[in-house]
Design a protein around this motif. Structure first.
Motif, PDB file in Angstrom:
ATOM      1  N   ALA A  58       0.881  -1.194   0.045  1.00 28.41           N
ATOM      2  CA  ALA A  58      -0.062   0.115  -0.026  1.00 28.41           C
ATOM      3  C   ALA A  58       0.752   1.310   0.082  1.00 28.41           C
ATOM      4  CB  ALA A  58      -1.025  -0.053   1.018  1.00 28.41           C
ATOM      5  N   GLY A  59       0.705   2.208  -0.875  1.00 30.06           N
ATOM      6  CA  GLY A  59       1.298   3.151  -0.991  1.00 30.06           C
ATOM      7  C   GLY A  59       2.822   3.185  -1.860  1.00 30.06           C
ATOM      8  N   ASN A  60       3.026   1.818  -2.093  1.00 27.16           N
ATOM      9  CA  ASN A  60       4.226   1.521  -2.745  1.00 27.16           C
ATOM     10  C   ASN A  60       4.058   1.229  -4.333  1.00 27.16           C
ATOM     11  OD1 ASN A  60       6.892   1.178  -3.756  1.00 27.16           O
ATOM     12  ND2 ASN A  60       7.374  -0.144  -1.878  1.00 27.16           N
ATOM     13  N   GLU A  61       3.413   2.079  -5.032  1.00 27.93           N
ATOM     14  CA  GLU A  61       3.045   1.651  -6.593  1.00 27.93           C
ATOM     15  C   GLU A  61       4.029   1.189  -7.453  1.00 27.93           C
ATOM     16  OE1 GLU A  61       2.231   4.427  -5.054  1.00 27.93           O
ATOM     17  OE2 GLU A  61      -0.054   4.201  -4.765  1.00 27.93           O
ATOM     18  N   GLU A  62       5.275   1.804  -7.268  1.00 27.64           N
ATOM     19  CA  GLU A  62       6.579   1.445  -8.199  1.00 27.64           C
ATOM     20  C   GLU A  62       6.892  -0.009  -7.752  1.00 27.64           C
ATOM     21  OE1 GLU A  62      11.033   2.760  -8.673  1.00 27.64           O
ATOM     22  OE2 GLU A  62       9.829   4.099  -7.831  1.00 27.64           O
ATOM     23  N   GLU A  63       6.741  -0.696  -6.566  1.00 29.24           N
ATOM     24  CA  GLU A  63       7.252  -1.885  -6.434  1.00 29.24           C
ATOM     25  C   GLU A  63       6.198  -2.776  -6.735  1.00 29.24           C
ATOM     26  OE1 GLU A  63       9.182  -5.266  -4.751  1.00 29.24           O
ATOM     27  OE2 GLU A  63       9.939  -3.238  -5.370  1.00 29.24           O
ATOM     28  N   PHE A  64       4.839  -2.521  -6.626  1.00 25.37           N
ATOM     29  CA  PHE A  64       4.000  -3.261  -6.943  1.00 25.37           C
ATOM     30  C   PHE A  64       3.752  -3.572  -8.456  1.00 25.37           C
ATOM     31  CE2 PHE A  64      -0.592  -3.439  -8.722  1.00 25.37           C
ATOM     32  CZ  PHE A  64      -0.805  -4.692  -8.187  1.00 25.37           C
ATOM     33  N   PHE A  65       3.916  -2.374  -9.261  1.00 24.25           N
ATOM     34  CA  PHE A  65       3.805  -2.664 -10.715  1.00 24.25           C
ATOM     35  C   PHE A  65       5.071  -3.163 -11.140  1.00 24.25           C
ATOM     36  CE2 PHE A  65       0.591   0.769 -10.290  1.00 24.25           C
ATOM     37  CZ  PHE A  65      -0.472  -0.034 -11.100  1.00 24.25           C
ATOM     38  N   ARG A  66       6.185  -3.173 -10.650  1.00 20.95           N
ATOM     39  CA  ARG A  66       7.288  -3.989 -10.933  1.00 20.95           C
ATOM     40  C   ARG A  66       7.016  -5.555 -10.831  1.00 20.95           C
ATOM     41  NH1 ARG A  66      11.022  -7.104  -8.894  1.00 20.95           N
ATOM     42  NH2 ARG A  66      10.439  -6.529  -6.706  1.00 20.95           N
ATOM     43  N   LEU A  67       6.373  -5.670  -9.503  1.00 18.49           N
ATOM     44  CA  LEU A  67       5.998  -7.155  -9.492  1.00 18.49           C
ATOM     45  C   LEU A  67       4.973  -7.762 -10.290  1.00 18.49           C
ATOM     46  CD1 LEU A  67       5.651  -7.134  -5.473  1.00 18.49           C
ATOM     47  CD2 LEU A  67       7.296  -8.568  -6.919  1.00 18.49           C
ATOM     48  N   LEU A  68       3.811  -6.651 -10.644  1.00 17.63           N
ATOM     49  CA  LEU A  68       2.935  -7.115 -11.585  1.00 17.63           C
ATOM     50  C   LEU A  68       3.756  -7.344 -12.860  1.00 17.63           C
ATOM     51  CD1 LEU A  68      -0.012  -7.117 -12.251  1.00 17.63           C
ATOM     52  CD2 LEU A  68       0.155  -4.862 -13.037  1.00 17.63           C
ATOM     53  N   HIS A  69       4.421  -6.537 -13.296  1.00 13.37           N
ATOM     54  CA  HIS A  69       4.983  -6.607 -14.743  1.00 13.37           C
ATOM     55  C   HIS A  69       6.119  -7.980 -14.880  1.00 13.37           C
ATOM     56  CE1 HIS A  69       6.400  -5.640 -18.664  1.00 13.37           C
ATOM     57  NE2 HIS A  69       7.837  -5.897 -18.215  1.00 13.37           N
ATOM     58  N   SER A  70       6.565  -8.305 -13.712  1.00 13.01           N
ATOM     59  CA  SER A  70       7.481  -9.514 -13.617  1.00 13.01           C
ATOM     60  C   SER A  70       6.712 -10.908 -13.609  1.00 13.01           C
ATOM     61  CB  SER A  70       8.375  -9.388 -12.531  1.00 13.01           C
ATOM     62  OG  SER A  70       7.913  -9.514 -11.413  1.00 13.01           O
ATOM     63  N   TRP A  71       5.303 -10.714 -13.143  1.00 16.55           N
ATOM     64  CA  TRP A  71       4.404 -11.844 -13.051  1.00 16.55           C
ATOM     65  C   TRP A  71       3.471 -11.834 -14.250  1.00 16.55           C
ATOM     66  CZ3 TRP A  71      -0.828 -13.120 -11.412  1.00 16.55           C
ATOM     67  CH2 TRP A  71      -0.978 -14.455 -10.992  1.00 16.55           C
ATOM     68  N   CYS A  72       3.190 -10.926 -14.898  1.00 15.88           N
ATOM     69  CA  CYS A  72       2.253 -11.036 -15.896  1.00 15.88           C
ATOM     70  C   CYS A  72       2.613  -9.672 -16.649  1.00 15.88           C
ATOM     71  CB  CYS A  72       0.569 -10.612 -15.377  1.00 15.88           C
ATOM     72  SG  CYS A  72      -0.586 -10.756 -16.596  1.00 15.88           S
ATOM     73  N   PRO A  73       3.693  -9.787 -17.791  1.00 12.75           N
ATOM     74  CA  PRO A  73       3.904  -8.655 -18.379  1.00 12.75           C
ATOM     75  C   PRO A  73       2.829  -7.774 -19.081  1.00 12.75           C
ATOM     76  CG  PRO A  73       5.072 -10.652 -19.015  1.00 12.75           C
ATOM     77  CD  PRO A  73       4.136 -11.147 -17.989  1.00 12.75           C
ATOM     78  N   GLU A  74       1.600  -8.425 -19.633  1.00 17.17           N
ATOM     79  CA  GLU A  74       0.527  -7.587 -20.176  1.00 17.17           C
ATOM     80  C   GLU A  74      -0.379  -7.584 -19.202  1.00 17.17           C
ATOM     81  OE1 GLU A  74       0.101  -8.132 -24.195  1.00 17.17           O
ATOM     82  OE2 GLU A  74       2.188  -9.226 -24.653  1.00 17.17           O
TER      83      GLU A  74
END
Length: 80
Positions: A58-74
């Motif tokens: 929560a409040g750490n969008e950069e880390e979250f979207f890094r995880l999201l991209h590495s797990w599900c690129p699209e």
């Protein structure tokens, strides 16, 4: 491309985000209704917020979207 190994909480946060994304897309893909805007159920947003908090993202969008991209690129690519 290497796939990230997510914790259970991180995986739940990514999955909740993808469900929220699908819900928002469905709300906006419906027929236009000039009387009221598309509605996203509050439960979908609450689920995503709780999952992010449980994962410590929560409040750490950069880390979250890094995880999201590495797990599900699209994002949403597995949902349509």
């Amino acid at each position: 491309m290497p796939t990230a190994v997510l914790t259970d909480h991180e995986r739940a946060a990514v999955q909740a985000y993808l469900r929220l994304l699908q819900t928002v897309r469905a709300a906006f893909d419906g027929p236009p209704d000039g009387r009221r805007p598309p509605v996203v159920p509050p439960a979908a947003l609450a689920e995503a917020e709780q999952a992010l908090a449980a994962a410590g993202l929560a409040g750490n969008e950069e880390e979250f979207f890094r995880l999201l991209h590495s797990w599900c690129p699209e994002p949403g690519g597995h949902l349509g």
